[in-house]
Design an enzyme around this catalytic site. Sequence first.
Site, mmCIF file in Angstrom:
data_model
loop_
_atom_site.group_PDB
_atom_site.id
_atom_site.type_symbol
_atom_site.label_atom_id
_atom_site.label_comp_id
_atom_site.label_asym_id
_atom_site.label_seq_id
_atom_site.Cartn_x
_atom_site.Cartn_y
_atom_site.Cartn_z
ATOM 1 N N ASP A 164 0.827 -1.213 0.000
ATOM 2 C CA ASP A 164 0.000 0.000 0.000
ATOM 3 C C ASP A 164 0.860 1.261 0.000
ATOM 4 O OD1 ASP A 164 -2.436 1.331 -0.018
ATOM 5 O OD2 ASP A 164 -2.524 1.472 2.167
ATOM 6 N N LEU A 172 10.973 -20.797 -4.285
ATOM 7 C CA LEU A 172 10.105 -19.826 -3.604
ATOM 8 C C LEU A 172 8.771 -19.800 -4.335
ATOM 9 C CD1 LEU A 172 9.600 -17.258 -1.754
ATOM 10 C CD2 LEU A 172 10.545 -15.912 -3.641
ATOM 11 N N HIS A 212 1.977 3.144 -9.110
ATOM 12 C CA HIS A 212 1.815 1.693 -9.305
ATOM 13 C C HIS A 212 2.992 1.133 -10.095
ATOM 14 C CE1 HIS A 212 -2.034 2.024 -7.489
ATOM 15 N NE2 HIS A 212 -2.651 2.591 -8.506
HETATM 16 C C1 IPE Z 1 -5.399 -2.811 -0.044
HETATM 17 O O1 IPE Z 1 -5.082 -1.466 -0.183
HETATM 18 C C2 IPE Z 1 -5.357 -3.500 -1.366
HETATM 19 C C3 IPE Z 1 -4.053 -3.619 -2.000
HETATM 20 C C4 IPE Z 1 -2.907 -3.193 -1.550
HETATM 21 C C5 IPE Z 1 -4.043 -4.306 -3.257
HETATM 22 P P1 IPE Z 1 -6.225 -0.359 -0.316
HETATM 23 O O2 IPE Z 1 -5.516 0.937 -0.468
HETATM 24 O O3 IPE Z 1 -7.187 -0.725 -1.371
HETATM 25 O O4 IPE Z 1 -6.963 -0.467 1.089
HETATM 26 P P2 IPE Z 1 -7.829 0.614 1.880
HETATM 27 O O5 IPE Z 1 -8.833 1.144 0.901
HETATM 28 O O6 IPE Z 1 -6.902 1.672 2.351
HETATM 29 O O7 IPE Z 1 -8.434 -0.144 3.015
HETATM 30 C C1 IPE Z 2 -1.771 0.149 -3.277
HETATM 31 O O1 IPE Z 2 -1.507 1.504 -3.309
HETATM 32 C C2 IPE Z 2 -1.966 -0.429 -4.648
HETATM 33 C C3 IPE Z 2 -3.342 -0.896 -4.919
HETATM 34 C C4 IPE Z 2 -4.336 -0.863 -4.089
HETATM 35 C C5 IPE Z 2 -3.571 -1.444 -6.236
HETATM 36 P P1 IPE Z 2 -2.696 2.563 -3.300
HETATM 37 O O2 IPE Z 2 -3.069 2.842 -4.706
HETATM 38 O O3 IPE Z 2 -3.794 2.131 -2.424
HETATM 39 O O4 IPE Z 2 -1.963 3.832 -2.695
HETATM 40 P P2 IPE Z 2 -2.553 4.863 -1.635
HETATM 41 O O5 IPE Z 2 -2.996 4.072 -0.445
HETATM 42 O O6 IPE Z 2 -3.681 5.577 -2.304
HETATM 43 O O7 IPE Z 2 -1.397 5.764 -1.326
HETATM 44 MG MG MG Z 3 -4.168 2.357 -0.447
#
Ligand code: IPE
Ligand code: IPE
Ligand code: MG
Length: 246
Positions: A18, A129, A35
């Site tokens: 995240d 792995l 991403h």
């Molecule tokens: C969780 O992150 C999903 C992934 C990292 C793929 P999100 O950014 O979607 O989660 P919330 O919305 O903060 O709970």
């Molecule tokens: C996690 O990073 C990646 C996915 C959920 C695909 P985010 O896109 O949720 O990044 P933040 O949390 O908005 O910074």
């Molecule tokens: Mg996020």
Amino acid sequence: MPGAEAAQVPRHIAIVMDGNGRWAKARHRPRSFGHNAGRKAVREVIEASLREGVKALTLFAFSSENWQRPQEEVGALMSLFVRALDKEVDELHGNGVRLRFIGDLGAFDEPLRQRMHAAMERTAGNTKLQVNIAVNYGGRWDIVQATRQAALAVARGELAAQDIDETRLGQWMSLAELPPLDLFIRTGGECRISNFLLWQVAYAELYFTDTLWPDFDQACLRQAIEDYARRERRYGRTGEQVTPLS
Ligand code: IPE
Ligand code: IPE
Ligand code: MG
């Protein structure tokens, strides 16, 4: 191996990757830039896991809830998955990595699904792995699909309803064939599970870090493993039972 002893290296690590969006925002770039930058962190944790002797690494790449994001972002993520699969599978295969995708794969379009299946088949014989990529995955979905399989087994007369217990149901959950989840990491500062491995997380050690996913590297993983090595896993017992005084 520096630091933690082999026995204290988690056999199975899961990561909620995240913070990509915030990483990009800080650079005044679109979320998809974050991403893309996250790909390097994926390579870093795979390399570090190979070196540390971790047996399984499960990465949350796209949750069942992430479809609710703007269409443009979802589209960018899908094309990123395609590009990553086209580019990275050769090297992963060469390094002895077995790739698995977990989640409801039926929701993805045909070219992406084909690539996922091809990558799984190609690397199926590798044993160094196992890297599981969770896509369109939700912990509640996982529990539901396992329950459905149990119900079908009952309907076929292969299983009596009263014989459904934690062990039986657990056998139908994603990742059941792997060592139990030892260490659950979430980057990006949020302290929540966000519907990741709900069943499997029962006795995992949780580790939350403010580091945003694109900045997570091999040293960050080592730090998490060192933190894990200092934990006492009691599973409901007392400290004395787990580590008797000598
Ligand atoms: C969780 O992150 C999903 C992934 C990292 C793929 P999100 O950014 O979607 O989660 P919330 O919305 O903060 O709970
Ligand atoms: C996690 O990073 C990646 C996915 C959920 C695909 P985010 O896109 O949720 O990044 P933040 O949390 O908005 O910074
Ligand atoms: Mg996020």
